[in-house]
Design an enzyme around this catalytic site. Structure first.
Site, PDB file in Angstrom:
ATOM      1  N   TYR A   1       0.855  -1.189   0.000  1.00 35.15           N
ATOM      2  CA  TYR A   1       0.000   0.000   0.000  1.00 35.15           C
ATOM      3  C   TYR A   1       0.892   1.240   0.000  1.00 35.15           C
ATOM      4  O   TYR A   1       1.863   1.310   0.762  1.00 35.15           O
ATOM      5  CB  TYR A   1      -0.882   0.001   1.248  1.00 35.15           C
ATOM      6  CG  TYR A   1      -1.784   1.210   1.382  1.00 35.15           C
ATOM      7  CD1 TYR A   1      -2.777   1.477   0.437  1.00 35.15           C
ATOM      8  CD2 TYR A   1      -1.663   2.079   2.459  1.00 35.15           C
ATOM      9  CE1 TYR A   1      -3.621   2.579   0.568  1.00 35.15           C
ATOM     10  CE2 TYR A   1      -2.508   3.183   2.602  1.00 35.15           C
ATOM     11  CZ  TYR A   1      -3.483   3.429   1.650  1.00 35.15           C
ATOM     12  OH  TYR A   1      -4.314   4.514   1.781  1.00 35.15           O
TER      13      TYR A   1
ATOM     14  N   ASP B   1       9.091   2.767  -0.175  1.00 36.07           N
ATOM     15  CA  ASP B   1       8.061   3.359   0.670  1.00 36.07           C
ATOM     16  C   ASP B   1       8.355   2.940   2.110  1.00 36.07           C
ATOM     17  O   ASP B   1       8.045   1.825   2.519  1.00 36.07           O
ATOM     18  CB  ASP B   1       6.678   2.883   0.221  1.00 36.07           C
ATOM     19  CG  ASP B   1       5.573   3.515   1.051  1.00 36.07           C
ATOM     20  OD1 ASP B   1       5.874   4.048   2.148  1.00 36.07           O
ATOM     21  OD2 ASP B   1       4.418   3.478   0.612  1.00 36.07           O
TER      22      ASP B   1
ATOM     23  N   LYS C   1       4.350   8.622   9.240  1.00 35.65           N
ATOM     24  CA  LYS C   1       4.111   8.005  10.549  1.00 35.65           C
ATOM     25  C   LYS C   1       5.082   8.450  11.638  1.00 35.65           C
ATOM     26  O   LYS C   1       4.939   9.534  12.185  1.00 35.65           O
ATOM     27  CB  LYS C   1       4.077   6.478  10.392  1.00 35.65           C
ATOM     28  CG  LYS C   1       2.983   6.070   9.369  1.00 35.65           C
ATOM     29  CD  LYS C   1       2.446   4.703   9.573  1.00 35.65           C
ATOM     30  CE  LYS C   1       1.571   4.242   8.431  1.00 35.65           C
ATOM     31  NZ  LYS C   1       0.173   4.061   8.742  1.00 35.65           N
TER      32      LYS C   1
END
Ligand code: PLP
Length: 426
Positions: free
Chosen positions: A142, A237, A265
């Site tokens: 994702y 990522d 994050k």
């Protein structure tokens, strides 16, 4: 009626599905989502005043647990001086310097407000830099919800059985090639067939949106080799892995250097702050230094930057990784023992402190393996633990997140609950 039930009913009238991000809705595990009201360290408290040991930790954003006093103070102090200026600040420069010093492949970073923006912008940059249209991604990885990256995108979609989203044009879908994770042969074939069309390969260097799947030996190296050979860019990522597996992220752990890196994050200390970065040559194409446009009203927001700087300062000062790894090892050993004693077939994949539990006895090395796990059993397990005061990610396609606030007491409590739950779910 619990307060969560009451709130969910109200929420569904005014928010699609009652939540502002789909996995929160408990679609994969059933029941009413627990509305949260407060958090402290490893624990989280719901709107009914029940406390849970929290293994979601805002989906990995909270490396130091909820409401870490230093982070809260830094954010509050900054907010008191102003919440947003729409002009550059010294703290942004310091945050960029901190990130560039920590992550091996970075000369420069651009701050954004979300991982989605970082991924979308990095792909645009890769296309501009190479002059090519197509992007290779891996099934189950994702990278946020930008159109071209939403095909077979792991947890959120898998949870609801959606292969891709309506509303994405055929053109966007055509420019995305989805390949199986951990299959270097498929990548070689794709490049043989269309290498001169491929701008970038984007990958979670440790997949964590289909549960945790480590890269097999040589997979990341192969991606590095093939992209270099064909003049495509390699995008890591590291929105989850960055500052979680190591200060330098997965690229430091595996010794493979990408061309562009996405972060989010942990680097925001629990606030909306993310980044993409790479070499000065590539990043020099980003506006206003270069011609590839990307912007944001709240990019580099001072409150988020103050929180992020504090989190990254704690990382630099404390080196939290050995302790996190030790906690994860003890917890995984305890869970393994509890499930094995109860005769529950399971596989646990773990990289450093990042892990997930799959209910299957087969090896999990790609998205199809995860699909084959027993997700109904995960749902029963989730609810059995919730009842016992343990809050797990509400989907078998997600990673469990630890913080430095998880210690022996939390491990003991969790393993005991798993032992009871294992018997209860049969
Ligand atoms: N990349 C990865 C690996 C993620 O896990 C996520 C979010 O979970 C994103 C990108 C998107 O980040 P955001 O939710 O901040 O848009």
């Amino acid at each position: 009626m619990t307060r969560s039930e009451e709130l969910f009913e109200r929420a569904r009238a005014v928010i699609p599905g009652g939540v502002n991000s789909p996995v929160r809705a408990f679609g994969a595990v059933g029941g009413v989502p627990v509305f949260m009201a407060a958090g402290e360290g490893a624990s989280i408290e719901d709107a009914d005043g029940r406390r849970f040991v929290d293994y979601v930790q805002s989906w990995g954003a909270l490396l130091f647990g909820h409401a870490h006093p230093d982070i809260v103070r830094a954010a509050a102090d900054m907010a008191a001086q102003g919440t947003s200026f729409g002009a550059p600040t010294e703290a942004e420069v310091r945050l960029a310097e901190e990130i560039v010093a920590a992550v091996p492949s970075l000369d420069m970073v651009r701050l954004t407000s979300s991982g989605t923006e970082a991924a979308m912008s990095a792909v645009r940059l890769a296309r501009a830099f190479t002059g090519r249209p197509r992007v290779v991604k891996f099934a189950g990885c994702y990278h946020g919800h930008a159109d071209s990256l939403l095909a077979e995108a792991g947890s959120g979609l898998a949870t609801f059985g959606i292969p891709a989203s309506p509303g994405i044009t055929d053109g966007a879908a055509r420019d995305t090639l989805v390949l199986p994770y951990n299959e270097p042969g498929a990548v070689a074939e794709a490049f043989e067939a269309a290498g001169d069309q491929i701008a970038a390969v984007i990958v979670e260097p440790v997949a964590a949106n289909m549960g945790v799947i480590p890269p097999e030996a040589g997979f990341l190296e192969t991606l590095r080799g093939i992209t270099s050979e064909h003049g495509a860019l390699l995008l890591f990522d590291e929105v989850i892995t960055g500052f979680r597996l190591a200060r330098g992220g997965a690229q430091a752990l595996y010794g493979v250097t990408p061309d562009l890196t996405l972060l989010g994050k942990v680097m925001g200390g629990g606030f909306p702050c993310a980044a993409y970065g790479g070499s000065a040559e590539i990043m020099g194409r980003v506006a206003p230094a270069g011609d590839v446009y990307q912007a944001g009203t709240l990019s580099g927001n001072p409150v988020a930057v103050a929180a992020g700087l504090t989190a990254l300062g704690l990382i630099r000062g404390r080196d939290p990784y050995p302790a996190l790894e030790k906690t994860a090892t003890a917890l995984v050993e305890g869970i393994t023992d509890a499930l094995t004693s109860a005769g529950v077939p399971h596989t646990i994949n773990r990289v450093e402190s990042l892990f997930s539990v799959f209910f299957t006895d087969t090896t999990i090395r790609g998205f199809e393996d995860v699909r084959g796990a027993d997700h109904e059993r995960y749902a029963r397990f989730f609810h059995a633990l919730l009842k016992r005061g343990i809050y797990l990610p509400p989907s078998g396609y997600e990673a469990w997140f630890l913080s430095t606030a998880h210690g022996d007491a939390e491990i003991e409590r969790t393993v005991e609950a798993v032992r009871e739950a294992a018997t209860a779910i049969g």
